[in-house]
Design a protein around this motif. Structure first.
Motif, mmCIF file in Angstrom:
data_model
loop_
_atom_site.group_PDB
_atom_site.id
_atom_site.type_symbol
_atom_site.label_atom_id
_atom_site.label_comp_id
_atom_site.label_asym_id
_atom_site.label_seq_id
_atom_site.Cartn_x
_atom_site.Cartn_y
_atom_site.Cartn_z
ATOM 1 N N ASP A 152 -49.403 6.536 -45.597
ATOM 2 C CA ASP A 152 -50.337 7.070 -44.603
ATOM 3 C C ASP A 152 -51.271 8.096 -45.242
ATOM 4 O O ASP A 152 -52.455 8.187 -44.890
ATOM 5 N N ILE A 197 -57.558 15.533 -40.446
ATOM 6 C CA ILE A 197 -56.903 14.968 -39.264
ATOM 7 C C ILE A 197 -57.211 15.844 -38.058
ATOM 8 O O ILE A 197 -57.014 17.061 -38.077
ATOM 9 N N HIS A 252 -48.730 15.652 -42.902
ATOM 10 C CA HIS A 252 -49.315 14.994 -44.064
ATOM 11 C C HIS A 252 -49.300 15.919 -45.287
ATOM 12 O O HIS A 252 -49.016 15.468 -46.410
ATOM 13 N N ARG A 258 -55.352 7.976 -45.461
ATOM 14 C CA ARG A 258 -56.134 9.123 -44.974
ATOM 15 C C ARG A 258 -57.053 9.698 -46.044
ATOM 16 O O ARG A 258 -58.202 10.064 -45.777
ATOM 17 N N VAL A 269 -54.166 7.718 -37.233
ATOM 18 C CA VAL A 269 -53.360 7.598 -38.439
ATOM 19 C C VAL A 269 -51.958 7.086 -38.105
ATOM 20 O O VAL A 269 -51.541 7.115 -36.953
ATOM 21 N N GLY A 320 -52.148 0.940 -38.501
ATOM 22 C CA GLY A 320 -52.824 1.914 -39.341
ATOM 23 C C GLY A 320 -53.386 1.412 -40.647
ATOM 24 O O GLY A 320 -53.600 2.192 -41.574
#
Length: 324
Positions: free
Chosen positions: A43, A15, A307, A47, A61, A91
């Motif tokens: 999420d 990210i 995350h 990712r 994201v 997303g």
């Protein structure tokens, strides 16, 4: 605008935080000034590439946001600059995400934020509470008077399931840690059971001697052998967690009782289903009964760390990223 975005799939450190061009709304879209964006387990699946969905790169994201309308396309009827709004379906499926200072939202996936509701509260509950609504009423076909068992009832989805099922007139048996007992009773649980208890299945059978009508396991254990044994005639199991579980299904016991098993992921929900869930959520937000258990605020620039914490199970409540 500043955003948290990907240029490739991978672990949290893929990210990036930096400048991207402002998004351009289409005729049926709304441009939103984002105040907060939540971080969900799903999420992290997007990712990492564990859950494949079309995403344009660079890809912002995040799924859920709350903010204020900046501009509305001519086909985005009902929205005007300054309106307070929320969304829980960015997303994925080709739509850019929520973790940015500005986001474009299709008008049919954007909902008004009730007066007096904190945007962070709305963003925090949007995904788990919409999941609970759809699991109960669309896929679980819940009816008043039925007995519902919720495993993992102390979590974000589990507590929303308890609240909504009880409000709908169901008798709710909540399986959770004892520390959550008072809160679950306040949400409407008729009974609470310690998930660590020996003989859990026998205890549930005692509490539901006529059988369980709807069984939901948010803890991702998915012990279908025990679950099917507890079911009443024409009962339902909704699978909504445990991406990598491979449980044993006692098919005979399932079909001789006319029972059903359905898998459900909110990412497959239609726009109409999400809008129906949003109406239910807004009623509960407006009357103050739907609130996050705990919010862990973080700045937008800390999206990668957020995350990581979510993936490692180090978040007690819900991480909400603030753009300001």
């Amino acid at each position: 605008m500043r955003a948290a975005y990907l240029e490739q799939f991978g672990p949290p450190d893929v990210i990036r935080y930096g400048e991207l061009p402002d998004p351009e709304p289409g005729p049926n879209d709304v441009l939103v000034d984002v105040a907060v964006a939540a971080v969900n387990h799903v999420d992290t699946f997007v990712r990492s590439g564990a859950w494949r969905t079309p995403v344009p790169l660079p890809f912002v994201v995040g799924r859920d946001l709350a903010g204020t309308v900046a501009a509305a396309g001519p086909g985005a009827v009902g929205f005007a600059p300054g309106d307070r709004v929320w969304c829980n379906s960015l997303g994925y499926a080709g739509r850019q995400g929520a973790a940015a200072e500005r986001a474009v939202v299709p008008a049919d996936r954007l909902y008004r934020l009730p007066d007096g509701v904190d945007p962070a509260d709305a963003a925090a509950v949007a995904h788990p509470a919409a999941t609970a609504h759809l699991a109960l009423f669309v896929h679980g076909r819940l009816r008043a008077g039925e007995t519902v068992v919720v495993l993992g009832a102390g979590g974000n989805v589990g507590s929303a399931l308890v609240l909504m099922a009880a409000r709908a007139g169901a008798r709710v048996v909540a399986v959770a840690h004892p520390r959550d007992t008072d809160r679950l009773v306040a949400l409407g649980a008729a009974h609470t059971v310690d998930y660590r208890a020996d003989g859990l299945t026998e205890r549930l059978r005692e509490l539901a001697p006529d059988g369980v009508d709807l069984f939901l396991d948010t803890s991702a254990r998915n012990d279908l052998e025990s679950a099917v044994d507890l079911l009443a005639r024409r009962a339902r199991i909704v699978l909504l967690a445990g991406l990598h579980t491979r449980p044993v299904l006692p098919a005979g016991k399932l079909y001789v009782k006319d029972c059903s098993l359905v898998g459900f992921a909110i990412s497959q929900a239609t726009g109409d289903e999400l809008a129906g869930a949003a109406r239910g959520l807004n009623r509960l937000l407006a009357d103050g009964s739907l609130r996050p258990r705990r919010i862990e605020p973080m700045p937008l620039r800390a999206a990668a760390e957020a995350h990581r914490l979510v993936e490692e199970g180090k978040v007690a409540g819900k991480v909400v990223l603030h753009t300001g």
